[in-house]
Design an enzyme around this catalytic site. Structure first.
Site, mmCIF file in Angstrom:
data_model
loop_
_atom_site.group_PDB
_atom_site.id
_atom_site.type_symbol
_atom_site.label_atom_id
_atom_site.label_comp_id
_atom_site.label_asym_id
_atom_site.label_seq_id
_atom_site.Cartn_x
_atom_site.Cartn_y
_atom_site.Cartn_z
ATOM 1 N N CYS A 79 31.346 -7.473 -26.041
ATOM 2 C CA CYS A 79 30.425 -7.043 -24.992
ATOM 3 C C CYS A 79 30.994 -7.168 -23.583
ATOM 4 O O CYS A 79 30.410 -6.641 -22.640
ATOM 5 C CB CYS A 79 29.143 -7.857 -25.083
ATOM 6 S SG CYS A 79 29.392 -9.631 -24.844
ATOM 7 N N GLU A 117 25.257 -5.006 -32.617
ATOM 8 C CA GLU A 117 24.648 -5.836 -31.572
ATOM 9 C C GLU A 117 25.554 -5.853 -30.357
ATOM 10 O O GLU A 117 26.776 -5.820 -30.483
ATOM 11 C CB GLU A 117 24.458 -7.244 -32.134
ATOM 12 C CG GLU A 117 23.931 -8.267 -31.158
ATOM 13 C CD GLU A 117 25.036 -9.043 -30.439
ATOM 14 O OE1 GLU A 117 24.739 -9.599 -29.365
ATOM 15 O OE2 GLU A 117 26.174 -9.081 -30.927
ATOM 16 N N ARG A 163 17.960 -15.010 -24.565
ATOM 17 C CA ARG A 163 19.194 -14.274 -24.854
ATOM 18 C C ARG A 163 18.818 -12.876 -25.323
ATOM 19 O O ARG A 163 18.495 -12.658 -26.479
ATOM 20 C CB ARG A 163 19.993 -15.011 -25.920
ATOM 21 C CG ARG A 163 21.364 -14.441 -26.170
ATOM 22 C CD ARG A 163 22.149 -15.399 -27.070
ATOM 23 N NE ARG A 163 23.441 -14.897 -27.443
ATOM 24 C CZ ARG A 163 24.551 -15.043 -26.733
ATOM 25 N NH1 ARG A 163 24.516 -15.689 -25.596
ATOM 26 N NH2 ARG A 163 25.692 -14.560 -27.155
ATOM 27 N N ARG A 165 19.545 -9.088 -26.299
ATOM 28 C CA ARG A 165 20.612 -8.289 -26.892
ATOM 29 C C ARG A 165 20.050 -6.937 -27.305
ATOM 30 O O ARG A 165 18.865 -6.817 -27.628
ATOM 31 C CB ARG A 165 21.196 -8.985 -28.135
ATOM 32 C CG ARG A 165 21.977 -10.242 -27.817
ATOM 33 C CD ARG A 165 23.267 -9.872 -27.094
ATOM 34 N NE ARG A 165 24.144 -10.981 -26.852
ATOM 35 C CZ ARG A 165 24.220 -11.629 -25.677
ATOM 36 N NH1 ARG A 165 23.459 -11.303 -24.680
ATOM 37 N NH2 ARG A 165 25.081 -12.598 -25.526
#
Length: 170
Positions: A79, A117, A163, A165
């Site tokens: 990412c 993801e 978090r 995502r």
């Protein structure tokens, strides 16, 4: 029912654990047949937590012929190239192009499903062009049904951490 899966960019195995737990709740028996992770410290933890010894490192050096048949691809592709915290170079840096390695595995192996993801910044990276490229590859080039990506916050699922995502399924 047994579901064979591969775990790409596996880290320490968190994505895998979630998938395995969800499968077991549905009386599905998950079997990991291939894992790829490049970071030595993550691999050390992964190898202590899981029994398979079929872990490979650099996905760019793995031939799809070396990957056994599987039903589901799990992949939290890197990412850093898309994150608001990074330089945001996207497909212009090596980590950003690793999605295309995933796409090539999907093209060659044609699993029944995939679960990807990444950071939520992927959705707005390069004014939305990056996610549109990813979706075009998955939907048009590879002919998978892919609903619009969803942002999920781990805190809503019992994880004591905010978090967010983005998840892409097909």
């Amino acid at each position: 029912m047994i579901v064979k899966f591969i775990d790409l960019f596996a880290g320490m195995g968190g994505f895998r654990l979630g998938f395995e737990n969800a499968c077991k709740k549905l009386n599905i028996y998950p079997k990991c047949v291939f894992t790829s992770e490049i970071k030595p410290h993550a691999l050390e933890v992964y190898n202590k937590n899981f029994v398979e010894k079929n872990v490979k490192t650099d996905i760019t050096k793995i031939s799809s012929e070396d990957i056994p048949g599987f039903d589901v691809l799990l992949g939290g592709f890197p990412c850093q190239a898309f994150s608001l915290a990074g330089k945001r170079l996207g497909f212009e840096e090596t980590r950003g192009t690793l999605f295309f390695d995933v796409a090539e595995i999907l093209r060659r192996k044609r699993p029944k499903a995939f679960f990807l993801e990444n950071v939520k910044g992927l959705l707005i990276h390069d004014k939305g062009k990056t996610i549109q490229t990813i979706l075009r590859v998955l939907r048009e080039d590879l002919n998978y049904y892919v609903p619009d990506p969803q942002i999920v916050n781990a805190i809503n699922f019992g994880v004591p951490q905010h978090r967010e995502r983005v998840y892409i399924v097909g």
